[in-house]
Design a protein around this motif. Structure first.
Motif, PDB file in Angstrom:
ATOM      1  N   LEU A 389      60.661  61.306 141.836  1.00  0.00           N
ATOM      2  CA  LEU A 389      61.195  60.138 141.133  1.00  0.00           C
ATOM      3  C   LEU A 389      61.075  58.857 141.945  1.00  0.00           C
ATOM      4  O   LEU A 389      61.099  57.757 141.373  1.00  0.00           O
ATOM      5  CB  LEU A 389      62.661  60.395 140.761  1.00  0.00           C
ATOM      6  CG  LEU A 389      62.899  61.559 139.800  1.00  0.00           C
ATOM      7  CD1 LEU A 389      64.396  61.679 139.483  1.00  0.00           C
ATOM      8  CD2 LEU A 389      62.096  61.417 138.524  1.00  0.00           C
ATOM      9  N   ASP A 397      62.721  62.244 130.463  1.00  0.00           N
ATOM     10  CA  ASP A 397      63.463  62.682 129.283  1.00  0.00           C
ATOM     11  C   ASP A 397      62.695  62.363 128.000  1.00  0.00           C
ATOM     12  O   ASP A 397      62.786  63.086 127.006  1.00  0.00           O
ATOM     13  CB  ASP A 397      64.844  62.024 129.254  1.00  0.00           C
ATOM     14  CG  ASP A 397      65.748  62.558 130.352  1.00  0.00           C
ATOM     15  OD1 ASP A 397      65.572  63.728 130.742  1.00  0.00           O
ATOM     16  OD2 ASP A 397      66.610  61.804 130.839  1.00  0.00           O
ATOM     17  N   ALA A 432      63.390  65.030 136.452  1.00  0.00           N
ATOM     18  CA  ALA A 432      64.719  64.533 136.070  1.00  0.00           C
ATOM     19  C   ALA A 432      65.740  65.661 136.070  1.00  0.00           C
ATOM     20  O   ALA A 432      66.908  65.462 136.435  1.00  0.00           O
ATOM     21  CB  ALA A 432      64.657  63.872 134.696  1.00  0.00           C
ATOM     22  N   GLY A 442      64.527  64.139 142.801  1.00  0.00           N
ATOM     23  CA  GLY A 442      64.041  65.065 141.788  1.00  0.00           C
ATOM     24  C   GLY A 442      62.964  66.005 142.263  1.00  0.00           C
ATOM     25  O   GLY A 442      62.086  66.386 141.475  1.00  0.00           O
TER      26      GLY A 442
END
Length: 503
Positions: A389, A397, A432, A442
């Protein structure tokens, strides 16, 4: 007292206080076993309802999913931990040696079965690439073996607190073997076939570094995979945590499941107690923290200063598929290589985006243990390396379901025809999701193994300013991977038995 298990066993060593181990992952359990074998009173506190840590589990519609690592090497390290309390791997696990260890499938349609047996692999290399490459493979195998022996005894399974600890005879042996060069060229000097170069260097990605930039010393990971052997425990990888925890409680250790640790009580430079989410106070003489490093440092209230910025490894998207059919082209472990190679590392590590032509690890555990799925069903675990991340700005998402469809299409194009239509249940894990599990940036692979984060330059297992806290796990020395986290647990136990952390 929620989820508490205690077994009768030997009492604490005279004059020794209680050790609390935070986390029932494999490093924590290995540490607990070595401490228990030395006669210490040990309590392990685990937030999940089961052992294993990152070697996690999920039961879904009759499928038994392993949500963490799928490749088991160096089982003698499990045996060493179990032997600390008088048990053995054979007492607790049914380990199946995999032959081949991997099946490597390439964009040109060729397939190479990766055998750990010397003669079998030489014959396979000769079949696909000729006798000259088979001779190169044998030279490569001998080099990997010599590299492993030097590194294991002096740099992996050894205390290494400062650069001065490197100054030993094996340092010069490692240098003479080319361990401080780069991995890809070192492999390429021994085998010329591009397919073989990939087979013996792709493992560096899980150490967080592209083969062209990784130290040749990290070829020891290829040794573990391609020489020492790959195994699978019947019952799935979850059986590893169950085995270690079972032996620990039988020896008199205590495990408290379903209890998160919220803070540490301190007096001066000592941790005096571990406080759980439920308000229980566990007094301790030493504490071993196995959580992801940022979480461990938050508990300690101390973020160590480093001269260079911490770098984390790439992450991974994992797609679990329960299907109603299988494919003959799949082995237990299949590496599906795309046509692209060096550009894939650049996309993940430097550009922070998903691979445009992905190389994937596809594991089908039901090929070895059909009991992991309902009768007539099969289980696939598809791992796609991905940016962490911090490196990328993918909205997982939103993009996760689309990437799932892309992975399935890629596999169908590479021979798994009808894959999407065969799916009966599935579970997708993205960076995520790893972050929601508390993993920094992440990624389940923790800190990358750059030179500045290797050996004595990697975060140590002692904590400045705290005299009785010790760290263990993949973020500390010696590093990422099942074998190394087991060693990390053993080294942490040795720290405790020697008197604890840094004063």
């Amino acid at each position: 007292m929620s989820g508490r298990t205690r077994a009768a066993g030997r009492g604490p060593a005279p004059g020794a206080g209680r050790v609390v181990v935070v986390g029932a992952g494999l490093s924590g359990l290995a540490c607990a076993l070595h401490l228990r074998g030395a006669g210490r009173e040990v309590v392990v506190v685990e937030r999940e309802p089961h052992p294993g840590g990152r070697a996690g589990r999920l039961d879904l519609d009759g499928f038994r999913l392993d949500t963490g690592p799928t490749v088991l090497t160096m089982p003698e390290l499990l045996d060493e931990a179990l032997a600390a309390v008088g048990e053995s791997t054979a007492d607790r696990l049914d380990l199946v040696p995999l032959s081949p260890a991997y099946r490597a499938a390439f964009a040109d349609g060729s397939v190479i079965d990766v055998h750990t047996d010397r003669e079998a692999m030489a014959a396979e290399v000769a079949r696909v690439a000729g006798e000259r490459e088979a001779e190169g493979y044998l030279r490569l195998r001998d080099w990997l073996t010599r590299l492993y022996r030097v590194e294991m005894r002096s740099f992996i399974d050894a205390r290494c607190d400062s650069p001065l600890d490197l100054v030993r005879p094996d340092l010069f042996r490692l240098a003479a073997l080319g361990g401080f060069g780069r991995l890809a060229p070192a492999v390429g000097r021994r085998v010329r076939d591009e397919r073989l170069r990939r087979i013996f260097s792709f493992q560096s990605l899980y150490a967080g570094v592209a083969p062209e930039r990784a130290l040749a010393a990290y070829a020891v990971i290829a040794y573990m995979d391609t020489v020492a052997g790959v195994y699978f425990p019947r019952g799935g990888m979850r059986a590893l945590g169950d085995a270690l925890a079972g032996a620990f409680t039988k020896a008199g250790g205590a495990v408290r499941y379903g209890e998160a640790v919220t803070r540490l009580e301190r007096s001066g430079d000592r941790v005096t107690a571990v406080i759980t989410e439920g308000g229980d106070r566990l007094a301790c003489d030493h504490v071993v923290l196995t959580a992801d490093l940022p979480a461990a440092h938050r508990l300690l209230g101390h973020e160590p200063r480093r001269p260079v910025r911490i770098r984390h490894s790439p992450s991974a998207v994992v797609l679990h598929l329960g299907t109603d059919r299988t494919w003959d082209a799949l082995g237990h472990h299949t590496i599906s290589f795309g046509a692209a190679w060096e550009s894939t590392f650049s996309e993940i590590i430097r550009e922070g985006r998903t691979m445009s032509d992905p190389s994937l690890l596809v594991t089908q555990p039901t090929r070895t243990d059909p009991a992991l799925a309902p009768e007539g069903r099969h289980l696939l675990y598809v791992l796609a390396p991905a940016p962490n991340l911090a490196a990328g700005d993918v909205d997982w998402d939103r993009e996760g379901p689309r990437y799932r469809d892309s992975l399935v299409r890629t596999l169908e194009e590479r021979g798994l025809d009808g894959l999407d239509a065969s799916v009966r249940t599935e579970h997708l894990v993205t960076p995520a999701d790893w972050a929601r599990q508390g993993l920094a940036h992440g990624t389940p692979f923790s800190l990358s193994h750059t030179f500045a984060q290797t050996g004595p330059f990697r975060p140590g297992n002692t904590v400045p300013g705290t005299s009785n806290a010790v760290l263990a796990g993949c973020g500390t020395r010696p590093g990422v991977g099942l074998p190394t986290v087991l060693i990390s647990g053993k080294l942490a136990a040795a720290r405790v038995l020697a008197g604890g952390g840094r004063r």
